[in-house]
Write a protein that holds these residues in place. Sequence first.
Motif, PDB file in Angstrom:
ATOM      1  N   ARG A 118       0.867  -1.186   0.000  1.00  0.00           N
ATOM      2  CA  ARG A 118       0.000   0.000   0.000  1.00  0.00           C
ATOM      3  C   ARG A 118       0.899   1.231   0.000  1.00  0.00           C
ATOM      4  O   ARG A 118       1.737   1.387   0.886  1.00  0.00           O
ATOM      5  N   VAL A 119       0.712   2.090  -1.011  1.00  0.00           N
ATOM      6  CA  VAL A 119       1.542   3.276  -1.169  1.00  0.00           C
ATOM      7  C   VAL A 119       0.664   4.510  -0.956  1.00  0.00           C
ATOM      8  O   VAL A 119      -0.203   4.814  -1.776  1.00  0.00           O
ATOM      9  N   PRO A 120       0.860   5.236   0.157  1.00  0.00           N
ATOM     10  CA  PRO A 120       0.061   6.437   0.383  1.00  0.00           C
ATOM     11  C   PRO A 120       0.600   7.615  -0.426  1.00  0.00           C
ATOM     12  O   PRO A 120       1.793   7.713  -0.696  1.00  0.00           O
ATOM     13  N   LEU A 121      -0.315   8.489  -0.835  1.00  0.00           N
ATOM     14  CA  LEU A 121       0.098   9.748  -1.449  1.00  0.00           C
ATOM     15  C   LEU A 121      -0.895  10.823  -1.042  1.00  0.00           C
ATOM     16  O   LEU A 121      -2.082  10.567  -0.870  1.00  0.00           O
ATOM     17  N   GLU A 122      -0.380  12.000  -0.825  1.00  0.00           N
ATOM     18  CA  GLU A 122      -1.195  13.136  -0.386  1.00  0.00           C
ATOM     19  C   GLU A 122      -1.577  13.953  -1.612  1.00  0.00           C
ATOM     20  O   GLU A 122      -0.710  14.428  -2.343  1.00  0.00           O
ATOM     21  N   LEU A 123      -2.873  14.092  -1.823  1.00  0.00           N
ATOM     22  CA  LEU A 123      -3.375  14.865  -2.957  1.00  0.00           C
ATOM     23  C   LEU A 123      -3.847  16.216  -2.435  1.00  0.00           C
ATOM     24  O   LEU A 123      -4.620  16.289  -1.484  1.00  0.00           O
ATOM     25  N   HIS A 124      -3.336  17.286  -3.057  1.00  0.00           N
ATOM     26  CA  HIS A 124      -3.703  18.630  -2.647  1.00  0.00           C
ATOM     27  C   HIS A 124      -4.841  19.137  -3.508  1.00  0.00           C
ATOM     28  O   HIS A 124      -5.017  18.719  -4.646  1.00  0.00           O
ATOM     29  N   THR A 141      -0.717  -5.877 -10.117  1.00  0.00           N
ATOM     30  CA  THR A 141      -1.814  -5.012 -10.552  1.00  0.00           C
ATOM     31  C   THR A 141      -1.992  -3.872  -9.558  1.00  0.00           C
ATOM     32  O   THR A 141      -1.448  -3.891  -8.456  1.00  0.00           O
ATOM     33  N   LEU A 142      -2.788  -2.873  -9.961  1.00  0.00           N
ATOM     34  CA  LEU A 142      -2.984  -1.672  -9.149  1.00  0.00           C
ATOM     35  C   LEU A 142      -4.448  -1.475  -8.795  1.00  0.00           C
ATOM     36  O   LEU A 142      -5.330  -1.780  -9.598  1.00  0.00           O
ATOM     37  N   SER A 143      -4.688  -0.921  -7.624  1.00  0.00           N
ATOM     38  CA  SER A 143      -6.019  -0.425  -7.270  1.00  0.00           C
ATOM     39  C   SER A 143      -5.836   0.906  -6.541  1.00  0.00           C
ATOM     40  O   SER A 143      -4.762   1.211  -6.021  1.00  0.00           O
ATOM     41  N   PHE A 144      -6.907   1.695  -6.549  1.00  0.00           N
ATOM     42  CA  PHE A 144      -6.853   3.067  -6.037  1.00  0.00           C
ATOM     43  C   PHE A 144      -7.961   3.305  -5.030  1.00  0.00           C
ATOM     44  O   PHE A 144      -9.102   2.906  -5.241  1.00  0.00           O
ATOM     45  N   GLU A 202     -10.724  14.422  -4.625  1.00  0.00           N
ATOM     46  CA  GLU A 202     -10.772  14.973  -3.275  1.00  0.00           C
ATOM     47  C   GLU A 202      -9.367  15.137  -2.704  1.00  0.00           C
ATOM     48  O   GLU A 202      -8.526  14.254  -2.845  1.00  0.00           O
ATOM     49  N   ALA A 203      -9.148  16.261  -2.049  1.00  0.00           N
ATOM     50  CA  ALA A 203      -7.879  16.466  -1.347  1.00  0.00           C
ATOM     51  C   ALA A 203      -7.816  15.513  -0.160  1.00  0.00           C
ATOM     52  O   ALA A 203      -8.826  15.169   0.431  1.00  0.00           O
ATOM     53  N   GLY A 204      -6.622  15.076   0.140  1.00  0.00           N
ATOM     54  CA  GLY A 204      -6.434  14.208   1.291  1.00  0.00           C
ATOM     55  C   GLY A 204      -5.545  13.030   0.953  1.00  0.00           C
ATOM     56  O   GLY A 204      -4.842  13.028  -0.058  1.00  0.00           O
ATOM     57  N   GLU A 205      -5.594  12.018   1.814  1.00  0.00           N
ATOM     58  CA  GLU A 205      -4.742  10.848   1.611  1.00  0.00           C
ATOM     59  C   GLU A 205      -5.394   9.863   0.650  1.00  0.00           C
ATOM     60  O   GLU A 205      -6.527   9.430   0.837  1.00  0.00           O
ATOM     61  N   TRP A 206      -4.652   9.526  -0.371  1.00  0.00           N
ATOM     62  CA  TRP A 206      -5.022   8.509  -1.340  1.00  0.00           C
ATOM     63  C   TRP A 206      -4.082   7.324  -1.136  1.00  0.00           C
ATOM     64  O   TRP A 206      -3.010   7.465  -0.551  1.00  0.00           O
ATOM     65  N   ASN A 207      -4.466   6.178  -1.629  1.00  0.00           N
ATOM     66  CA  ASN A 207      -3.603   4.999  -1.589  1.00  0.00           C
ATOM     67  C   ASN A 207      -3.626   4.310  -2.940  1.00  0.00           C
ATOM     68  O   ASN A 207      -4.688   4.153  -3.546  1.00  0.00           O
ATOM     69  N   VAL A 208      -2.446   3.931  -3.393  1.00  0.00           N
ATOM     70  CA  VAL A 208      -2.312   3.064  -4.552  1.00  0.00           C
ATOM     71  C   VAL A 208      -1.841   1.729  -3.979  1.00  0.00           C
ATOM     72  O   VAL A 208      -0.851   1.678  -3.256  1.00  0.00           O
ATOM     73  N   THR A 209      -2.572   0.671  -4.275  1.00  0.00           N
ATOM     74  CA  THR A 209      -2.212  -0.646  -3.770  1.00  0.00           C
ATOM     75  C   THR A 209      -1.652  -1.489  -4.906  1.00  0.00           C
ATOM     76  O   THR A 209      -2.301  -1.651  -5.939  1.00  0.00           O
ATOM     77  N   ARG A 213       8.588   0.433 -10.539  1.00  0.00           N
ATOM     78  CA  ARG A 213       8.645   1.875 -10.340  1.00  0.00           C
ATOM     79  C   ARG A 213       7.224   2.422 -10.444  1.00  0.00           C
ATOM     80  O   ARG A 213       6.492   2.078 -11.379  1.00  0.00           O
ATOM     81  N   LEU A 214       6.846   3.252  -9.490  1.00  0.00           N
ATOM     82  CA  LEU A 214       5.523   3.874  -9.449  1.00  0.00           C
ATOM     83  C   LEU A 214       5.713   5.378  -9.353  1.00  0.00           C
ATOM     84  O   LEU A 214       6.369   5.857  -8.433  1.00  0.00           O
ATOM     85  N   ARG A 215       5.156   6.086 -10.331  1.00  0.00           N
ATOM     86  CA  ARG A 215       5.196   7.556 -10.331  1.00  0.00           C
ATOM     87  C   ARG A 215       3.768   8.084 -10.334  1.00  0.00           C
ATOM     88  O   ARG A 215       2.897   7.510 -10.989  1.00  0.00           O
ATOM     89  N   ALA A 216       3.544   9.189  -9.633  1.00  0.00           N
ATOM     90  CA  ALA A 216       2.235   9.853  -9.639  1.00  0.00           C
ATOM     91  C   ALA A 216       2.459  11.356  -9.644  1.00  0.00           C
ATOM     92  O   ALA A 216       3.355  11.865  -8.969  1.00  0.00           O
ATOM     93  N   TRP A 217       1.645  12.054 -10.440  1.00  0.00           N
ATOM     94  CA  TRP A 217       1.719  13.507 -10.506  1.00  0.00           C
ATOM     95  C   TRP A 217       0.346  14.052 -10.860  1.00  0.00           C
ATOM     96  O   TRP A 217      -0.524  13.345 -11.352  1.00  0.00           O
ATOM     97  N   THR A 218       0.158  15.343 -10.575  1.00  0.00           N
ATOM     98  CA  THR A 218      -1.117  15.971 -10.869  1.00  0.00           C
ATOM     99  C   THR A 218      -0.959  16.984 -11.983  1.00  0.00           C
ATOM    100  O   THR A 218       0.140  17.468 -12.271  1.00  0.00           O
ATOM    101  N   SER A 219      -2.095  17.278 -12.605  1.00  0.00           N
ATOM    102  CA  SER A 219      -2.182  18.340 -13.606  1.00  0.00           C
ATOM    103  C   SER A 219      -3.244  19.311 -13.124  1.00  0.00           C
ATOM    104  O   SER A 219      -4.219  18.914 -12.484  1.00  0.00           O
ATOM    105  N   GLU A 220      -3.081  20.564 -13.453  1.00  0.00           N
ATOM    106  CA  GLU A 220      -4.056  21.583 -13.030  1.00  0.00           C
ATOM    107  C   GLU A 220      -5.418  21.368 -13.666  1.00  0.00           C
ATOM    108  O   GLU A 220      -6.437  21.497 -13.047  1.00  0.00           O
TER     109      GLU A 220
END
Length: 156
Positions: free
Chosen positions: A20-26, A84-87, A123-130, A144-151
């Motif tokens: 489980r990989v947490p990521l903070e989404l703003h 595999t991935l889940s969100f 939604e802003a807050g903690e997300w998880n990629v499993t 390798r797992l990369r995540a980024w946002t776009s405006e």
Amino acid sequence: MELLDIQGSVTPEESRTHIRVPLELHEGCGRLNVRFEYAPKNLEDRERALELLKESYDLYILPEQREQAVARADRHLPLKNLITLSFDGPDGYRGACHRHDEVQELFLASGEASPGLMPGRLEAGEWNVTLSLHCIVTATCEYRLRAWTSEREESA
């Protein structure tokens, strides 16, 4: 904005487990982008693959059917790693991508999302990629797992 860029290595002992990989989404992003890759995909050592198949036949196939299964083992080659991935977002499950591709480019946005993922507000807050390690058959498997946002929400 880059949220995460991690690399790791897994082994056969970690098959049937999850990372489980947490990521903070703003707030203020229109799209969450993810690139996931792992290698190697195939177990190239034919003898090792046949050993693994025989072990699985001993566990899962009735004794009277094992000889026939061993005779047709080549039908199951090459053996492949499968991750595999889940969100999950702050409001719960957002989908799963149970694909066999060793490189995946995925996204979530309010109006659309990659197949298997649910579009909706990011939604802003903690997300998880499993990462679900269904089967690791090679001595090691690098990921390798990369995540980024776009405006803005971009068209796919």
